[in-house]
Motif scaffolding. Sequence first.
Motif, PDB file in Angstrom:
ATOM      1  N   ALA A 777       0.745  -1.353  -0.125  1.00  0.00           N
ATOM      2  CA  ALA A 777       0.683  -0.284   0.496  1.00  0.00           C
ATOM      3  C   ALA A 777       0.748   0.691   0.018  1.00  0.00           C
ATOM      4  N   ASP A 778       1.950   0.994   0.810  1.00  0.00           N
ATOM      5  CA  ASP A 778       2.394   1.868   0.804  1.00  0.00           C
ATOM      6  C   ASP A 778       3.073   2.413  -1.048  1.00  0.00           C
ATOM      7  N   ASP A 779       3.992   1.492  -1.294  1.00  0.00           N
ATOM      8  CA  ASP A 779       3.798   1.593  -2.401  1.00  0.00           C
ATOM      9  C   ASP A 779       3.015   2.063  -3.454  1.00  0.00           C
ATOM     10  N   MET A 780       2.458   1.992  -3.463  1.00  0.00           N
ATOM     11  CA  MET A 780       0.736   2.552  -4.250  1.00  0.00           C
ATOM     12  C   MET A 780       0.505   3.963  -4.684  1.00  0.00           C
ATOM     13  N   LEU A 781       0.603   4.250  -2.557  1.00  0.00           N
ATOM     14  CA  LEU A 781       0.352   5.381  -2.175  1.00  0.00           C
ATOM     15  C   LEU A 781       1.575   6.305  -3.076  1.00  0.00           C
ATOM     16  N   LYS A 782       2.369   5.064  -3.072  1.00  0.00           N
ATOM     17  CA  LYS A 782       4.144   6.560  -3.755  1.00  0.00           C
ATOM     18  C   LYS A 782       3.520   7.288  -4.757  1.00  0.00           C
ATOM     19  N   ALA A 783       3.768   5.483  -5.821  1.00  0.00           N
ATOM     20  CA  ALA A 783       3.158   6.104  -7.124  1.00  0.00           C
ATOM     21  C   ALA A 783       1.640   6.561  -7.298  1.00  0.00           C
ATOM     22  N   ALA A 784       0.727   7.220  -6.761  1.00  0.00           N
ATOM     23  CA  ALA A 784      -0.368   7.542  -6.773  1.00  0.00           C
ATOM     24  C   ALA A 784       0.008   9.102  -7.801  1.00  0.00           C
ATOM     25  N   ALA A 785      -1.544   9.221  -8.505  1.00  0.00           N
ATOM     26  CA  ALA A 785      -1.457  10.281  -9.578  1.00  0.00           C
ATOM     27  C   ALA A 785      -2.417  11.071  -8.512  1.00  0.00           C
ATOM     28  N   VAL A 786      -1.680  12.720  -8.455  1.00  0.00           N
ATOM     29  CA  VAL A 786      -2.944  13.314  -7.759  1.00  0.00           C
ATOM     30  C   VAL A 786      -3.650  14.072  -8.650  1.00  0.00           C
ATOM     31  N   ILE A 787      -4.921  14.115  -7.955  1.00  0.00           N
ATOM     32  CA  ILE A 787      -5.380  14.930  -9.100  1.00  0.00           C
ATOM     33  C   ILE A 787      -6.927  15.882  -8.057  1.00  0.00           C
ATOM     34  N   GLY A 788      -7.100  17.412  -8.271  1.00  0.00           N
ATOM     35  CA  GLY A 788      -7.781  18.020  -7.391  1.00  0.00           C
ATOM     36  C   GLY A 788      -7.155  17.400  -5.723  1.00  0.00           C
ATOM     37  N   GLY A 789      -5.818  16.792  -5.230  1.00  0.00           N
ATOM     38  CA  GLY A 789      -5.864  17.183  -3.770  1.00  0.00           C
ATOM     39  C   GLY A 789      -5.957  15.495  -3.468  1.00  0.00           C
ATOM     40  N   LEU A 790      -6.594  14.962  -4.298  1.00  0.00           N
ATOM     41  CA  LEU A 790      -6.729  13.075  -3.594  1.00  0.00           C
ATOM     42  C   LEU A 790      -5.664  12.784  -4.361  1.00  0.00           C
ATOM     43  N   ARG A 791      -5.330  11.938  -3.807  1.00  0.00           N
ATOM     44  CA  ARG A 791      -4.276  10.683  -4.501  1.00  0.00           C
ATOM     45  C   ARG A 791      -5.038   9.435  -5.449  1.00  0.00           C
ATOM     46  N   VAL A 792      -4.846   9.291  -6.873  1.00  0.00           N
ATOM     47  CA  VAL A 792      -5.675   8.920  -6.932  1.00  0.00           C
ATOM     48  C   VAL A 792      -4.927   7.181  -7.265  1.00  0.00           C
ATOM     49  N   VAL A 793      -5.188   6.146  -7.010  1.00  0.00           N
ATOM     50  CA  VAL A 793      -4.529   4.853  -7.209  1.00  0.00           C
ATOM     51  C   VAL A 793      -4.504   4.089  -8.367  1.00  0.00           C
ATOM     52  N   THR A 794      -4.557   3.260  -9.333  1.00  0.00           N
ATOM     53  CA  THR A 794      -5.267   2.466  -9.786  1.00  0.00           C
ATOM     54  C   THR A 794      -4.304   1.397 -10.513  1.00  0.00           C
ATOM     55  N   THR A 795      -3.977  -0.493  -9.806  1.00  0.00           N
ATOM     56  CA  THR A 795      -3.060  -1.195 -10.385  1.00  0.00           C
ATOM     57  C   THR A 795      -4.002  -2.403  -9.956  1.00  0.00           C
ATOM     58  N   THR A 796      -3.182  -3.314 -10.994  1.00  0.00           N
ATOM     59  CA  THR A 796      -3.967  -4.412 -10.806  1.00  0.00           C
ATOM     60  C   THR A 796      -2.747  -5.749  -9.266  1.00  0.00           C
ATOM     61  N   VAL A 797      -2.954  -6.627  -9.373  1.00  0.00           N
ATOM     62  CA  VAL A 797      -2.457  -7.325  -8.178  1.00  0.00           C
ATOM     63  C   VAL A 797      -2.076  -8.838  -9.084  1.00  0.00           C
ATOM     64  N   ALA A 798      -1.186  -9.713  -9.214  1.00  0.00           N
ATOM     65  CA  ALA A 798      -0.848 -10.595  -9.833  1.00  0.00           C
ATOM     66  C   ALA A 798      -2.184 -11.770  -8.805  1.00  0.00           C
ATOM     67  N   SER A 799      -2.328 -11.710  -7.678  1.00  0.00           N
ATOM     68  CA  SER A 799      -3.144 -12.824  -7.540  1.00  0.00           C
ATOM     69  C   SER A 799      -3.651 -12.483  -5.974  1.00  0.00           C
ATOM     70  N   GLY A 800      -4.330 -13.511  -5.989  1.00  0.00           N
ATOM     71  CA  GLY A 800      -5.796 -13.232  -5.203  1.00  0.00           C
ATOM     72  C   GLY A 800      -6.798 -13.330  -4.825  1.00  0.00           C
ATOM     73  N   ASP A 801      -7.865 -13.193  -3.948  1.00  0.00           N
ATOM     74  CA  ASP A 801      -9.062 -13.255  -4.196  1.00  0.00           C
ATOM     75  C   ASP A 801      -9.850 -12.051  -3.607  1.00  0.00           C
ATOM     76  N   ALA A 802     -11.121 -12.005  -3.447  1.00  0.00           N
ATOM     77  CA  ALA A 802     -11.980 -10.978  -3.634  1.00  0.00           C
ATOM     78  C   ALA A 802     -11.966 -10.695  -2.302  1.00  0.00           C
ATOM     79  N   ASN A 803     -11.282 -11.562  -0.948  1.00  0.00           N
ATOM     80  CA  ASN A 803     -10.834 -10.720   0.218  1.00  0.00           C
ATOM     81  C   ASN A 803      -9.828 -10.128   0.270  1.00  0.00           C
ATOM     82  N   SER A 804      -8.687 -10.996  -0.429  1.00  0.00           N
ATOM     83  CA  SER A 804      -7.371 -10.416  -0.108  1.00  0.00           C
ATOM     84  C   SER A 804      -7.479  -8.744  -0.737  1.00  0.00           C
TER      85      SER A 804
END
Length: 895
Positions: A777-804
């Motif tokens: 999560a820390d890495d994702m927030l560092k790479a987040a785009a800033v739009i109007g003062g909001l940190r926008v994160v869009t990413t995919t994960v390689a594995s997991g399920d709905a719960n993870s």
Amino acid sequence: MSHTSYGLNELREKFLKFFESKGHLRLPSFSLVPQNDRSILLINAGMTPMKPWFKGEEEPPRRRVATCQKCIRTGDIDNVGHTARHGTYFEMLGNFSFGDYFKKDAIHWAWEFLTSPEWAGLEADRLYPSVFAGNETTPADEEAFAIWRDEIGIAPERIFKFGKEDNFWEHGSGPCGPCSEIYYDRGEKYGCGKPTCTVGCDCDRYMEVWNVVFSQFDNDGQGHYTELKQKNIDTGMGLERLAVVSQEVDSLFDVDTVMHITNAVSALTGAHYGESYENDVSLRVITDHIRSATFMICDGVLPSNEGRGYVLRRLLRRAARRGRLLGVNEPFLYKIVETVVAVNEGEYRDLREKQGYITKVVRTEEENFAKTIDGGLRIFREMLEAHRKLGEKLFSGADAFKLYDTYGFPVDLTADMARDEGLAVDEDGFAQLMQAQRERAREARKALGDLGWAGVDLGKEIPATEFVGYDYTVTEAKVLAIVADGELRDTITAGTDAIVVLDKTTFYAEMGGQVADHGHIVVKDKGPGEAPTFDVADVQKNKGGKYLHEGRLKNGTLSVGDTVLTMIDSDRRAAIRRAHSATHLLDAALKAILGDHVHQAGSLVEPDRLRFDFSHFEAVTPEQLLEIEGLVNTDILQGFPITTEVLPIEEAKKKGAIAMFGEKYGDTVRVVEMGENGSVSMEFCGGTHLDNTAEAGQFRILSEGSVASGVRRIEAVTGLGSFAAMQADRAALLHAAGLFKASQGELGERITQFLGELKEAKRVIEQYKAKESAGGADDMLKAAAVIGGLRVVTTTVASGDANSLRQLGDVLRDKEPAVVAVIGLAGEKATLQAVCGPEAVKRGIKAGDIIKAIAPIVGGKGGGRPDSAMGGGSDTAKLPEALAAVAAFVEEKLK
């Protein structure tokens, strides 16, 4: 001058006590379910359960009897609610004489009870009797007229003479006679206002209270009447009608006990009597139908699509639909059961004992109907609109059938709804479609049960097969017919599949749930060499009573006229006998543990294995199953003798033998008794049984479950089947003990220890996953785009399920109040998790809105809360496109 008002329960008790003082035996109400009477579905009059006493077929317990009988009549069900005088449930007070007193005493006692201040205390000047006027075949009842005039002292002009339709009771041929009815004048306010209004008018002023039937003639069915040697008295007085008169209320719905129920309905629905005609109709329908349903369920009736069960289903579903009209969209009828019980338990104590069960049955039926009622009502409205567009006044039978077949709407419920909209239902068309469905089902059953010889007529000259298998395992017989390849044959050769008919046999044909015997038919006196042998794999009995032995000729030839020996597989027969006798013990145990409402609904008896279907409206608990199994095994270990005898059916019924509901029996029946005088079990049964319960071996229940609404199924094993099941369990136990490196005694403790270790291991893994998510999560927030003062994160994960995904989203939201994050996972389908921190939500960015906007890109949908939402779709290739749309969505929203 007014009279004293009495409550319904007081009037019932007064009536029964009065006739006890006149030497009558007071009997409790008979069950609503007729016993040994298939002419009706439900008891509908006080005398109905006493037919055998009136006909002289059985000896009554006393020559004078008095009862208050529960009754159900549904002939006027369409009028219930629409008028205040119609109902389906009522109680009938009655005094009966079987060859004892006659007209004089019956009339005097009726008058005394109605007018004496000690009893009902009604005003004599408001009571009017009627008598039979006579016709061309039957003389007028001058005797009754004279008793009313000379002994009771009623002026002749106040005694009314009516014809056969009103004052003569008969039903086809048999005992019949004139009757004397007693009417009560309720006053001008209930009259029609016509100058001719008097006793016998159709208005509500003169209410018939009591009908005294003088059974004195025998009708031969041709209109000829002769005097009966034994004259009987059969009277009927509606308890609710008497209460209406005593309490001086408008209708049966205003009587004290009934009004308590209506008040309970009002408390649940918010609708009150007198607010509007439509509400009054609904309140009356619900009140009446829940009364009927409560008493029917108490007497063992369960909702179904056949017979009395369908009557109950109709009542409950009509009432449920009326609840919808009053704005109640969830189950509510079950809550009224308590009030029905409370106002009736003084006389019917079993209501309180079975209240929990009754409530469950009602609630289950409501919940089942709730699953289809909304869809059905929607379809009904569409059908209604279509009929209106065509200017039709008749709601088609095809539409009514669809509502019944697909949505469970009884046809009278559809008729009720259609009538509210000014249409009538084509009930003839509905009946034709119902009949066609039954025919299709019958043909389907024929196809499933076809032995391949259905087209062959064996001929009337071939007699029915004599079954001697109760007493012998081998007998000498003669071959009467052979069928092979759908044709009659004189001779068959080795390897031929055929059906063989004999003059007598020891082979039991499949009947009553018991499978057929297997074995061999061996030809006698065929000369040197191995005797020709026909291997029997199945036996069926046709309507002509011929036993059809199906199988294959193993060697040699077999011809019509051959003398043969029938040799059943004795070991297989013994295993079937064990299972069948155990089935009877199981039936008795179910009644003892679960209650008398249990009735057999079907069975299958195989070698050392049985399947038993029975009426019960909830799952049998594990504790009850253990108790049932224990009781059956106790009865086995007691070593009760098992005896069989063939009796005339009426004698068998008098002994208390239980008949399976729906089965057809001849003039004589075979009765199987277990225990001294059938103390453990006594049933009609044509199957093969043990000589002693101890021969059944251990009885073991394998499973219990539901097979239909209100029908449960138990599967069990006996004898060698039980031993095999025990060995299989022991083998599984030894295998499990080996896996855990423990002895059998230590296995439970070792499994508990293992589950604890497994739980701890999962906890540690989850901790690692949480740390991993936090780091990610820390890495994702560092790479987040800033739009109007909001940190926008869009990413995919390689594995997991709905719960993870949900866990990772929660971490992002907790770490950054201004985050807008969408995480994608490409598995078998595309999964999307969106989260929005509190700052983002304040600024109008909501996770649910994001998912609704982007899920369609991957061919799906979704939604959720403002701070967390999930969705997905089938097109994983478009997952990047969906994530790319998030930034544009945020920018647009912030504008």
